[in-house]
Design an enzyme around this catalytic site. Structure first.
Site, short mmCIF file in Angstrom:
data_model
loop_
_atom_site.label_atom_id
_atom_site.label_comp_id
_atom_site.label_asym_id
_atom_site.label_seq_id
_atom_site.Cartn_x
_atom_site.Cartn_y
_atom_site.Cartn_z
N TYR A 367 2.20 3.11 0.77
CA TYR A 367 2.26 1.64 0.62
C TYR A 367 2.86 1.22 -0.72
CZ TYR A 367 -2.77 1.70 -1.10
OH TYR A 367 -3.96 1.92 -1.74
N GLU A 368 3.26 -0.06 -0.72
CA GLU A 368 4.00 -0.67 -1.85
C GLU A 368 5.26 0.13 -2.20
OE1 GLU A 368 1.93 -2.77 -4.82
OE2 GLU A 368 0.13 -2.99 -3.58
N GLY A 369 5.88 0.67 -1.16
CA GLY A 369 7.11 1.46 -1.31
C GLY A 369 6.80 2.93 -1.22
#
Ligand code: CAA
Length: 384
Positions: A367-369
């Site tokens: 998550y978040e990239g």
């Protein structure tokens, strides 16, 4: 270069550690197993000022620096990554984005209660809605639309994997207003969860961070007032990217804490478990694992501090936050796996916590990239 923490930062670190021990540890296995959102823990975090740590006190925040935020995230994540992700999203994806780019009216109305984490005594937190069923890493391919209707926008579409999806009162939603303009046609909006036309999907049954509430959110002809758009027309994608750069410091710190928690458990276990006539810490096979764990954790912490330092000093932290995230998350996955190995069969059962830390570590690479997206950001920066 000063590597010492100052007095206030040490106090925050201690407060976060005490909070994790006293408030998060009891029941953490049950919350994980039964997917119970840590409501009491998050309310307590709000009372401590940890839900809007870096927000200016004028807007209900605690006015702390990003290093303090890293320290708090690390300590809480050593014990309970489900609670810390809720804190991270509210601090860095929601509050920071609103403080940096929101209008004065948006800050008064939304940022102030969000930074306090409560409104009228009830939980009041936010969520960040960028990912979609067909747009994860490829975030410019937004299918959610926001049609300009004059004094309002009409929002339609589906968002996926939304942390705080059901517990949030406020959503920051990215949507395509003008597809012909590509990423320049995307806008970001402040949307209240209880507006007509919004449906919250079922809670995802996840491998890790199982107590955090992850949901799909569906929008059907939701009317969003024009004054709820964040920034100029077409600023939404840049808003998301700038905001995620700070978010990645939060997730890097979370990964750092997960690694640290597993390392501490492995260290303690190796001092009491005996095999072949001595405590296993006296075997070089274990010593070398512990040495590598400690070294990688220290390197991850320094990368987190560097990104936080740059953010606090008005420098561009896009590169360092991606470096911190990819390194810390891969460290978390490696350290937790090795910590479980040191525990042998005991590591494979729930009472010893280490298997949960290993499951929790995995999401920090996604998550978040994802790690792959971080490498895109890093390679573009070093090759340009
Ligand atoms: N800061 C500012 N602007 C940026 C930027 C950044 N970090 N990255 C890109 N931009 C700008 C570019 O300069 C470009 O602007 P111009 O057209 O004016 O030059 C525009 O944005 C488009 O950029 P790209 O052409 O580089 O876009 P791309 O399609 O190649 O994608 C990407 C780049 C880095 C892969 C990006 O899509 C990305 O970061 N994807 C991952 C998304 C992500 O992290 N999702 C996580 C979801 S949130 C979440 O997980 C929350 C949760 O609940 C826990």
């Amino acid at each position: 270069m000063d590597f010492n923490l100052h007095e206030e930062q040490r106090m925050i670190q201690k407060a976060a550690s005490d909070f994790a021990q006293q408030e998060c540890l009891p029941g953490v296995i049950e919350r994980d197993e039964k997917m119970l959102f840590p409501r009491q823990q998050v309310l307590k975090l709000a009372q401590l000022g940890f839900m809007g740590m870096m927000v200016h006190p004028n807007y209900g925040g605690a006015g702390m620096d990003t290093i303090s935020y890293v320290l708090a995230m690390e300590e809480i994540s050593k014990i309970d990554a489900s609670t810390s992700v809720c804190m991270s999203v509210n601090n860095s994806l929601v509050c920071w984005g609103l403080e940096a780019y929101g209008s004065e009216q948006q800050k008064q109305q939304y940022l102030t209660p969000l930074a306090q984490g409560q409104k009228n005594g009830d939980l009041y937190i936010g969520a960040f809605l960028l990912s979609e069923p067909e747009a994860g890493s490829d975030a410019t391919s937004q299918q959610t639309t926001a049609k300009d209707m004059g004094d309002y926008y009409l929002l339609n579409g589906t968002k996926n994997w939304i942390t705080n999806g059901s517990s949030a009162s406020v959503y920051l939603v990215m949507a395509q207003t003008d597809a012909a303009k590509g990423s320049h046609g995307i806008n970001a909006f402040i949307v209240e969860k209880n507006w007509p036309g919004i449906t919250v999907g079922a809670k995802e049954n996840k491998l890790g961070i199982r107590a955090s509430d992850t949901h799909s959110i569906m929008f059907a002809d939701v009317r969003v007032p024009k004054e709820n758009r964040i920034g100029e027309d077409g600023f939404g994608f840049k808003f998301a990217m700038h905001t995620l750069a700070g978010g990645r410091i939060g997730i890097a710190s979370q990964a750092l804490g997960i690694a640290g928690g597993a390392y501490q458990l492995a260290l303690a276990y190796s001092k009491q478990r005996r095999a072949f006539g001595k405590e296993i810490m006296h075997h070089q096979a274990i010593q070398f694992k512990l040495a590598d764990m400690a070294t990688r954790i220290e390197a991850a912490r320094l990368l987190c501090f560097k990104a936080a330092y740059e953010k606090d000093n008005g420098q561009d932290y896009t590169l360092s936050s991606s470096m911190a995230k990819v390194f810390a998350s891969e460290t978390a996955m490696w350290v937790t796996t090795e910590a479980l190995q040191i525990h042998g069969g005991y590591g494979y059962v729930k009472e010893y916590h280490v298997e949960r830390l290993m499951r929790d570590a995995k999401i920090t690479q996604i998550y978040e990239g994802t790690s792959e997206v971080q490498r895109i950001v890093i390679s573009r920066a070093i090759l340009k």
